[in-house]
Design an enzyme around this catalytic site. Structure first.
Site, PDB file in Angstrom:
ATOM      1  N   GLY A  15       0.844  -1.205   0.000  1.00 26.38           N
ATOM      2  CA  GLY A  15       0.000   0.000   0.000  1.00 26.38           C
ATOM      3  C   GLY A  15       0.872   1.244   0.000  1.00 26.38           C
ATOM      4  O   GLY A  15       1.856   1.310   0.737  1.00 26.38           O
ATOM      5  N   ARG A  76       0.956  -5.235  -5.642  1.00 29.31           N
ATOM      6  CA  ARG A  76       1.088  -6.443  -4.819  1.00 29.31           C
ATOM      7  C   ARG A  76       1.221  -7.590  -5.823  1.00 29.31           C
ATOM      8  O   ARG A  76       0.386  -7.760  -6.691  1.00 29.31           O
ATOM      9  CB  ARG A  76      -0.140  -6.629  -3.938  1.00 29.31           C
ATOM     10  CG  ARG A  76      -0.402  -5.399  -3.025  1.00 29.31           C
ATOM     11  CD  ARG A  76      -1.541  -5.687  -2.055  1.00 29.31           C
ATOM     12  NE  ARG A  76      -2.158  -4.473  -1.530  1.00 29.31           N
ATOM     13  CZ  ARG A  76      -1.790  -3.856  -0.394  1.00 29.31           C
ATOM     14  NH1 ARG A  76      -0.795  -4.314   0.311  1.00 29.31           N
ATOM     15  NH2 ARG A  76      -2.423  -2.779   0.016  1.00 29.31           N
ATOM     16  N   ASP A 107       4.841  -4.429   6.080  1.00 28.88           N
ATOM     17  CA  ASP A 107       5.072  -5.777   6.589  1.00 28.88           C
ATOM     18  C   ASP A 107       5.272  -6.831   5.486  1.00 28.88           C
ATOM     19  O   ASP A 107       6.253  -7.581   5.484  1.00 28.88           O
ATOM     20  CB  ASP A 107       3.834  -6.109   7.440  1.00 28.88           C
ATOM     21  CG  ASP A 107       3.980  -7.413   8.161  1.00 28.88           C
ATOM     22  OD1 ASP A 107       5.079  -7.655   8.673  1.00 28.88           O
ATOM     23  OD2 ASP A 107       2.996  -8.186   8.212  1.00 28.88           O
ATOM     24  N   THR A 129       4.278   2.445   5.794  1.00 27.37           N
ATOM     25  CA  THR A 129       2.871   2.025   5.806  1.00 27.37           C
ATOM     26  C   THR A 129       2.087   2.982   6.694  1.00 27.37           C
ATOM     27  O   THR A 129       2.573   3.366   7.764  1.00 27.37           O
ATOM     28  CB  THR A 129       2.688   0.583   6.337  1.00 27.37           C
ATOM     29  OG1 THR A 129       1.297   0.394   6.673  1.00 27.37           O
ATOM     30  CG2 THR A 129       3.506   0.267   7.568  1.00 27.37           C
ATOM     31  N   ASP A 131      -0.285   2.189   8.394  1.00 26.16           N
ATOM     32  CA  ASP A 131      -0.856   1.427   9.514  1.00 26.16           C
ATOM     33  C   ASP A 131       0.010   1.403  10.777  1.00 26.16           C
ATOM     34  O   ASP A 131      -0.484   1.016  11.830  1.00 26.16           O
ATOM     35  CB  ASP A 131      -1.102  -0.026   9.088  1.00 26.16           C
ATOM     36  CG  ASP A 131      -2.274  -0.154   8.141  1.00 26.16           C
ATOM     37  OD1 ASP A 131      -3.035   0.807   8.005  1.00 26.16           O
ATOM     38  OD2 ASP A 131      -2.423  -1.234   7.526  1.00 26.16           O
ATOM     39  N   ASP A 133       2.126  -0.707  11.626  1.00 20.96           N
ATOM     40  CA  ASP A 133       1.973  -2.052  12.197  1.00 20.96           C
ATOM     41  C   ASP A 133       3.221  -2.922  12.053  1.00 20.96           C
ATOM     42  O   ASP A 133       3.123  -4.128  11.889  1.00 20.96           O
ATOM     43  CB  ASP A 133       0.746  -2.747  11.587  1.00 20.96           C
ATOM     44  CG  ASP A 133       0.871  -2.930  10.086  1.00 20.96           C
ATOM     45  OD1 ASP A 133       1.754  -2.293   9.479  1.00 20.96           O
ATOM     46  OD2 ASP A 133       0.085  -3.709   9.529  1.00 20.96           O
ATOM     47  N   ARG A 175      -6.757  -2.711   8.690  1.00 20.78           N
ATOM     48  CA  ARG A 175      -7.516  -3.968   8.726  1.00 20.78           C
ATOM     49  C   ARG A 175      -7.144  -4.794   9.959  1.00 20.78           C
ATOM     50  O   ARG A 175      -7.982  -5.380  10.606  1.00 20.78           O
ATOM     51  CB  ARG A 175      -7.220  -4.758   7.445  1.00 20.78           C
ATOM     52  CG  ARG A 175      -8.326  -5.688   7.051  1.00 20.78           C
ATOM     53  CD  ARG A 175      -8.078  -6.263   5.671  1.00 20.78           C
ATOM     54  NE  ARG A 175      -8.169  -5.284   4.601  1.00 20.78           N
ATOM     55  CZ  ARG A 175      -7.531  -5.369   3.440  1.00 20.78           C
ATOM     56  NH1 ARG A 175      -6.747  -6.390   3.184  1.00 20.78           N
ATOM     57  NH2 ARG A 175      -7.681  -4.450   2.525  1.00 20.78           N
TER      58      ARG A 175
HETATM   59  O1  F6P Z   1      -1.660  -1.250   4.570  1.00 18.47           O
HETATM   60  C1  F6P Z   1      -2.317  -0.041   4.405  1.00 18.47           C
HETATM   61  C2  F6P Z   1      -3.759  -0.243   4.092  1.00 18.47           C
HETATM   62  O2  F6P Z   1      -4.261   0.998   3.717  1.00 18.47           O
HETATM   63  C3  F6P Z   1      -4.621  -0.843   5.195  1.00 18.47           C
HETATM   64  O3  F6P Z   1      -4.952   0.057   6.201  1.00 18.47           O
HETATM   65  C4  F6P Z   1      -5.798  -1.345   4.415  1.00 18.47           C
HETATM   66  O4  F6P Z   1      -6.464  -2.345   5.090  1.00 18.47           O
HETATM   67  C5  F6P Z   1      -5.153  -1.855   3.169  1.00 18.47           C
HETATM   68  O5  F6P Z   1      -3.945  -1.123   3.013  1.00 18.47           O
HETATM   69  C6  F6P Z   1      -5.964  -1.697   1.925  1.00 18.47           C
HETATM   70  O6  F6P Z   1      -5.236  -2.170   0.841  1.00 18.47           O
HETATM   71  P1  F6P Z   1      -5.674  -2.140  -0.696  1.00 18.47           P
HETATM   72  O7  F6P Z   1      -4.892  -1.045  -1.336  1.00 18.47           O
HETATM   73  O8  F6P Z   1      -5.244  -3.479  -1.196  1.00 18.47           O
HETATM   74  O9  F6P Z   1      -7.139  -1.912  -0.720  1.00 18.47           O
END
Ligand code: F6P
Length: 324
Positions: A15, A76, A107, A129, A131, A133, A175
């Protein structure tokens, strides 16, 4: 050490996070300054697998410091998750005479980098990130900007919620991580902060508290809800049905991932980028750049991955004590 003509690569992965560009700029400029040739791989690990590289000079990263997102894109990659994909990526890097890779990501990107290091590529990871996390670091690139963006949005929702005497369920990102919810909940004086780490959501308890607070004359009720908790629209309609108080859900979503990085994210990302290059100058292998106990440092990548992120006990305790 003379690094002239030693090729290195950099990519952003997972992300996106505000400040990734600042980190990239620092890697490119300090890398060139240290005598490396710096190649950017486009779209994260996909770029490695598609041999999609471009050599950067210092002008390639001009005017990007204040921009959110990542100018070299991110993705990804499922193929990279496989051993075959990792072997292929390592082979492509070697075919370009690149033995060192700087990864700017979260992560999953750290884990991918660690797997790649098993194929002999030297991997240096920078935590990015929204998050926050990653257990190995107290700071991740992008969190400060995302939390500020969410805080401002929640303040705005509070204005309208209070005018209409409503209850508001405001969903922030994360999440599996409640850091944005915890910080913005404290910062905006939310009445509830629901986070996945403590699994502290109980609909009946929330409904009881809303009723008590209404009886006390409070004309609004802000619930900051981490994405991982459940469906905010459903929670809002259940609250409305049980309390008779108009309740609306607001899902902040991807706006939290964009925007111009804060001063913290610009400066810390820049320092982290420089520290990554220092690791390469010192021939350090497979490191994670972290900010812990107020200091920037590099630690062993496998050790970085072993540290689980738990919710900060003090912050959580304070939040729960001052919330109502
Ligand atoms: O890791 C960052 C994040 O924004 C999370 O908070 C969220 O759950 C996820 O990425 C969403 O990812 P995507 O871009 O795959 O929707």
């Amino acid at each position: 050490m003379n690094n002239t003509k030693r090729n290195i690569a950099v990519l952003t992965s997972g992300g996106d996070a505000p400040g990734m560009n600042a980190a990239l700029r620092a890697v490119v400029r300090s890398g060139i300054g240290a005598g490396f040739r710096v190649f950017a791989a486009y779209r994260g690990f996909e770029g490695l697998l598609n041999d999609d590289f471009k050599e950067f000079d210092s002008r390639s990263v001009a005017n990007i410091l204040s921009r959110g997102g990542t100018i070299i894109y991110t993705a990804r990659s499922n193929e990279f998750m496989t051993k075959e994909g990792q072997q292929k990526a390592a082979d492509i890097l070697r075919s370009r005479d690149i033995e060192d890779l700087i990864i700017i990501g979260g992560d999953g990107s750290f884990k991918g980098g660690y797997e790649l290091s098993k194929f002999g590529i030297n991997v240096i990871c920078l935590p990015a990130t929204i998050d926050l996390d990653l257990g190995c670091t107290d700071y991740t690139i992008g969190f400060d900007t995302a939390a500020n963006t969410a805080m401002e949005a929640i303040d705005k929702v509070r204005d309208t919620s209070s005018s209409h005497e409503r209850c508001s369920v405001i969903e922030v990102m994360g999440r599996h991580a409640g850091y944005i919810a915890l910080w913005t909940g404290v910062a905006t004086g939310a009445e509830e902060i629901l986070i996945p780490e403590t699994n502290n959501f109980n609909l009946d308890t929330v409904i009881t508290r809303i009723k008590i607070s209404r009886k006390k004359g409070k004309n609004q009720y802000i619930i900051v809800n981490s994405e991982g908790i459940g469906n905010s629209n459903k929670i809002a309609s259940e609250i409305e049905a049980a309390t008779g108080i108009e309740t609306r859900a607001t899902i902040l979503g991807y706006m939290q991932r964009g925007g111009s990085p804060t001063v913290i994210d610009r400066v810390y990302a820049s320092v982290m980028g420089r520290v990554a290059i220092s690791c390469l100058e010192e021939n350090k292998k497979n490191r994670a750049i972290v900010h812990a106990k107020g200091e920037f440092m590099d630690i062993d990548l496998s050790e970085a991955l072993e540290k689980a992120k738990t919710v900060d006990e003090l912050y959580y305790k304070v939040a729960m004590q001052i919330i109502r």
